[in-house]
Design a protein around this motif. Structure first.
Motif, PDB file in Angstrom:
ATOM      1  N   ILE A   1       0.862  -1.184   0.000  1.00 18.65           N
ATOM      2  CA  ILE A   1       0.000   0.000   0.000  1.00 18.65           C
ATOM      3  C   ILE A   1       0.899   1.235   0.000  1.00 18.65           C
ATOM      4  O   ILE A   1       1.717   1.423   0.905  1.00 18.65           O
ATOM      5  CB  ILE A   1      -0.940  -0.014   1.204  1.00 18.65           C
ATOM      6  CG1 ILE A   1      -1.860  -1.239   1.097  1.00 18.65           C
ATOM      7  CG2 ILE A   1      -1.760   1.273   1.274  1.00 18.65           C
ATOM      8  CD1 ILE A   1      -2.811  -1.411   2.251  1.00 18.65           C
ATOM      9  N   SER A   2       0.747   2.072  -1.014  1.00 18.98           N
ATOM     10  CA  SER A   2       1.704   3.144  -1.274  1.00 18.98           C
ATOM     11  C   SER A   2       1.789   4.198  -0.185  1.00 18.98           C
ATOM     12  O   SER A   2       2.842   4.804   0.016  1.00 18.98           O
ATOM     13  CB  SER A   2       1.377   3.820  -2.609  1.00 18.98           C
ATOM     14  OG  SER A   2       0.071   4.379  -2.576  1.00 18.98           O
ATOM     15  N   ASN A   3       0.688   4.453   0.522  1.00 19.80           N
ATOM     16  CA  ASN A   3       0.711   5.519   1.530  1.00 19.80           C
ATOM     17  C   ASN A   3       1.048   5.020   2.931  1.00 19.80           C
ATOM     18  O   ASN A   3       0.960   5.764   3.903  1.00 19.80           O
ATOM     19  CB  ASN A   3      -0.622   6.271   1.547  1.00 19.80           C
ATOM     20  CG  ASN A   3      -1.786   5.392   1.956  1.00 19.80           C
ATOM     21  OD1 ASN A   3      -1.706   4.168   1.842  1.00 19.80           O
ATOM     22  ND2 ASN A   3      -2.867   6.000   2.411  1.00 19.80           N
ATOM     23  N   LEU A   4       1.442   3.743   3.035  1.00 20.56           N
ATOM     24  CA  LEU A   4       1.869   3.180   4.319  1.00 20.56           C
ATOM     25  C   LEU A   4       3.378   2.969   4.326  1.00 20.56           C
ATOM     26  O   LEU A   4       3.977   2.698   3.279  1.00 20.56           O
ATOM     27  CB  LEU A   4       1.179   1.841   4.588  1.00 20.56           C
ATOM     28  CG  LEU A   4      -0.342   1.840   4.727  1.00 20.56           C
ATOM     29  CD1 LEU A   4      -0.831   0.432   5.055  1.00 20.56           C
ATOM     30  CD2 LEU A   4      -0.806   2.831   5.785  1.00 20.56           C
ATOM     31  N   THR A   5       3.985   3.086   5.479  1.00 24.75           N
ATOM     32  CA  THR A   5       5.415   2.817   5.607  1.00 24.75           C
ATOM     33  C   THR A   5       5.677   1.312   5.515  1.00 24.75           C
ATOM     34  O   THR A   5       4.740   0.503   5.547  1.00 24.75           O
ATOM     35  CB  THR A   5       5.952   3.322   6.951  1.00 24.75           C
ATOM     36  OG1 THR A   5       5.333   2.561   8.009  1.00 24.75           O
ATOM     37  CG2 THR A   5       5.654   4.807   7.146  1.00 24.75           C
ATOM     38  N   ALA A   6       6.951   0.967   5.407  1.00 25.31           N
ATOM     39  CA  ALA A   6       7.312  -0.452   5.377  1.00 25.31           C
ATOM     40  C   ALA A   6       6.782  -1.159   6.619  1.00 25.31           C
ATOM     41  O   ALA A   6       6.201  -2.243   6.534  1.00 25.31           O
ATOM     42  CB  ALA A   6       8.830  -0.597   5.289  1.00 25.31           C
ATOM     43  N   LEU A   7       6.959  -0.523   7.771  1.00 30.00           N
ATOM     44  CA  LEU A   7       6.499  -1.119   9.024  1.00 30.00           C
ATOM     45  C   LEU A   7       4.983  -1.302   9.022  1.00 30.00           C
ATOM     46  O   LEU A   7       4.469  -2.354   9.428  1.00 30.00           O
ATOM     47  CB  LEU A   7       6.922  -0.241  10.200  1.00 30.00           C
ATOM     48  CG  LEU A   7       6.578  -0.764  11.601  1.00 30.00           C
ATOM     49  CD1 LEU A   7       7.232  -2.112  11.853  1.00 30.00           C
ATOM     50  CD2 LEU A   7       7.022   0.249  12.658  1.00 30.00           C
ATOM     51  N   GLU A   8       4.267  -0.301   8.552  1.00 30.26           N
ATOM     52  CA  GLU A   8       2.804  -0.370   8.536  1.00 30.26           C
ATOM     53  C   GLU A   8       2.309  -1.421   7.551  1.00 30.26           C
ATOM     54  O   GLU A   8       1.312  -2.110   7.812  1.00 30.26           O
ATOM     55  CB  GLU A   8       2.230   1.004   8.193  1.00 30.26           C
ATOM     56  CG  GLU A   8       2.418   2.034   9.305  1.00 30.26           C
ATOM     57  CD  GLU A   8       2.142   3.457   8.864  1.00 30.26           C
ATOM     58  OE1 GLU A   8       1.905   4.310   9.731  1.00 30.26           O
ATOM     59  OE2 GLU A   8       2.168   3.716   7.625  1.00 30.26           O
ATOM     60  N   ASN A   9       3.001  -1.576   6.409  1.00 25.37           N
ATOM     61  CA  ASN A   9       2.618  -2.605   5.443  1.00 25.37           C
ATOM     62  C   ASN A   9       2.781  -3.997   6.031  1.00 25.37           C
ATOM     63  O   ASN A   9       1.935  -4.875   5.823  1.00 25.37           O
ATOM     64  CB  ASN A   9       3.473  -2.477   4.174  1.00 25.37           C
ATOM     65  CG  ASN A   9       2.810  -1.634   3.096  1.00 25.37           C
ATOM     66  OD1 ASN A   9       1.856  -2.058   2.460  1.00 25.37           O
ATOM     67  ND2 ASN A   9       3.311  -0.421   2.928  1.00 25.37           N
TER      68      ASN A   9
END
Length: 218
Positions: free
Chosen positions: A94-102
């Motif tokens: 998901i483009s608007n999420l950070t690596a951690l959030e993904n």
């Protein structure tokens, strides 16, 4: 995982299409197996059944020794979220999420508490060499780094099976080599890896290689 005499038939506009034809296939714990074959040979159908995204028309599929055909939809969903990790060619981040959030996202869907899922997500990103990219978004990373985030997302829940569908298809040779090393490393913890690929170099690095032709394993 084990498939016994598995067939899959789809009804098309011009009649029935047999995507898999009486397939017997077994993947041992900690084994790294590559599946190759031409487009339309049945590779994706095999992976979809292995990942509980589709069901056989005939035959039986056993996951961790249990017959999948006897399971309810809720049980199948639970196994997919807890015991199977998926890695795709297109990353699916998901483009608007950070690596951690993904990486955390699937753990949120499982209802995991924040502290626990954060710990697992950080550990997964660290295991793929991206501890310094926790707050970076996909657009701020290379293709190889995005695929490593996708692998971290797949392994964060410590699954028993990883299904990788053309994971190096959009990567340069250097990044492809890094992904190959990561897939190999996953088996050292007892995780099984089923790889679908057209990449001959990647396929040769697996413990075992099988080829599918017209729905039949050769």
């Amino acid at each position: 995982m084990q498939m016994s005499n598995v067939s899959k038939i789809y009804k098309g506009k011009f009649g029935e299409i047999k995507a898999l034809d009486s397939v017997d296939f077994c993947l041992e714990e900690g084994e790294y197996c590559a599946v190759t074959g031409r487009s339309g040979s049945g590779k994706s159908t095999l992976m979809n059944i292995a990942g509980l995204l589709d069901s056989p028309t005939d035959g039986e599929y056993f996951f961790c020794g249990k017959p999948v055909g006897d399971m309810t939809s809720r049980e199948l969903t639970a196994i997919r979220s807890r015991s199977i990790g998926f890695v795709f060619q297109s990353f699916n981040l998901i483009s608007n999420l950070t690596a951690l959030e993904n990486v955390e996202l699937p753990l949120i869907y499982r209802g995991m508490k924040k502290n626990e899922r954060r710990k697992l997500a950080v550990r997964a990103l660290e295991s793929v060499g991206l501890y310094d990219r926790l707050t970076h978004k996909p657009g701020e990373m290379s293709g190889g780094q995005r695929q490593r985030v996708a692998i971290a997302r797949a392994v964060a829940s410590q699954p028993k099976l990883i299904l990788a569908d053309e994971p190096t298809g959009n990567l340069d040779p250097k990044a492809s080599g890094e992904v190959a090393q990561l897939l190999r490393a996953l088996t050292e913890s007892g995780c099984s890896v089923l790889l679908i690929t057209h990449d001959e170099n990647l396929a040769r690095q697996a413990d075992r290689r099988v080829s599918i032709e017209s729905g039949t394993i050769k």
